[in-house]
Motif scaffolding. Structure first.
Motif, PDB file in Angstrom:
ATOM      1  N   ALA A 157     -13.632 -84.558  16.647  1.00 15.78           N
ATOM      2  CA  ALA A 157     -12.275 -84.142  16.289  1.00 15.78           C
ATOM      3  C   ALA A 157     -11.505 -83.555  17.457  1.00 15.78           C
ATOM      4  O   ALA A 157     -10.292 -83.392  17.376  1.00 15.78           O
ATOM      5  CB  ALA A 157     -12.341 -83.131  15.146  1.00 15.78           C
ATOM      6  N   GLY A 158     -12.174 -83.225  18.525  1.00 16.77           N
ATOM      7  CA  GLY A 158     -11.467 -82.769  19.717  1.00 16.77           C
ATOM      8  C   GLY A 158     -11.170 -81.299  19.759  1.00 16.77           C
ATOM      9  O   GLY A 158     -10.341 -80.861  20.551  1.00 16.77           O
ATOM     10  N   GLY A 159     -11.844 -80.504  18.945  1.00 16.62           N
ATOM     11  CA  GLY A 159     -11.620 -79.070  19.006  1.00 16.62           C
ATOM     12  C   GLY A 159     -12.562 -78.393  19.977  1.00 16.62           C
ATOM     13  O   GLY A 159     -13.441 -79.035  20.540  1.00 16.62           O
ATOM     14  N   PRO A 160     -12.408 -77.108  20.166  1.00 18.28           N
ATOM     15  CA  PRO A 160     -13.271 -76.376  21.096  1.00 18.28           C
ATOM     16  C   PRO A 160     -14.748 -76.494  20.756  1.00 18.28           C
ATOM     17  O   PRO A 160     -15.602 -76.422  21.638  1.00 18.28           O
ATOM     18  CB  PRO A 160     -12.789 -74.926  20.950  1.00 18.28           C
ATOM     19  N   ASP A 191     -16.240 -79.024  19.990  1.00 15.75           N
ATOM     20  CA  ASP A 191     -16.730 -80.373  20.249  1.00 15.75           C
ATOM     21  C   ASP A 191     -17.148 -80.590  21.688  1.00 15.75           C
ATOM     22  O   ASP A 191     -17.290 -81.720  22.138  1.00 15.75           O
ATOM     23  CB  ASP A 191     -15.662 -81.391  19.835  1.00 15.75           C
TER      24      ASP A 191
END
Lengths: 116, 118
Positions: free
Chosen positions: A98-101, A103
């Motif tokens: 998802a591209g969050g911290p 990840d």
């Protein structure tokens, strides 16, 4: 947590031999991947998986197979080893895509493979 | 073709000096990572940059991201010997359909080999 583990740490093969590099993670990560690192180059993606039962090819997939039967394990198989596959292999995992911290990909210690 | 270019590839500097490593990439992305690798070791995550203008700092290292310029920088302030390592930037292009045909993963630069001399 052991994090991402890889076995073996070192391996020497003869041309034409096959072997499996093991990778396991205990962080319940959905995404796992394999990279190879060659001198003077960055890492290149071989195969990846977004979850159990789902795999796909990366940038340099030829000569390698993967499977993902469980969330924890993602083995890399060399079908018929060639000298060009001499490299350091890293397995990595992350929680999702998802591209969050959360990840950030976490890398295993690596397997140093020499093919004679 | 997707490219991630770092420069310099090799840097020797003295303790106490400041310097910047540059990471340029060739396609749109707002997900960039910096890793450190010590000789014979694995990669250690340093920074995750997820938006234009993002700036992260940890000790003597500071990373920034300019998605419009497709540029990230890793700035070293008052370098110390312990920072000697190889630093990689990596760009995450989810679902990119270039020559990799949609492969989801990181594309790495070639790394900057940093030596800090006393």
């Amino acid at each position: 947590n052991a994090g991402v583990t890889q076995t073996p740490k070192f391996q020497v093969l003869k041309t034409g031999q096959s072997m499996t590099l093991q990778c396991a993670q205990d962080m319940n990560h959905e995404y796992m991947s394999w990279y190879r690192q060659d001198p003077g180059m960055g890492l290149r993606l071989i195969h990846y998986s977004v979850g159990a039962g789902i795999t796909d090819q990366g940038e340099v997939p030829n000569g390698y197979n993967v499977s993902r039967s469980t969330t924890e394990d993602f083995p890399l198989r060399l079908l018929s080893a060639a000298p060009s596959q001499t490299s350091v292999y890293f397995c990595a995992s992350s929680y999702s895509r998802a591209g969050g911290p959360a990840d950030t990909q976490y890398f295993g210690p690596g397997t140093r493979l020499t093919v004679l | 073709e997707l490219k991630v270019e770092q420069n310099p590839l090799f840097l020797s500097m003295q303790e106490g000096k400041n310097y910047t490593i540059y990471c340029n990439y060739s396609t749109t992305s707002d997900r960039l990572y910096w890793y450190r690798q010590d000789p014979g070791k694995s990669l250690e995550s340093l920074f995750v940059l997820l938006s234009n203008g993002a700036v992260k700092q940890e000790g003597r290292l500071m990373a920034s991201l300019d998605t419009k310029a497709r540029l990230s920088t890793l700035h070293i302030t008052a370098a110390v010997h312990d920072l000697s390592a190889t630093y990689f930037c990596a760009v995450d292009i989810e679902g990119w359909t270039g020559t990799r045909g949609g492969a989801d993963g990181l594309t790495f630069g070639k790394g900057t080999h940093l030596i800090i001399q006393p």
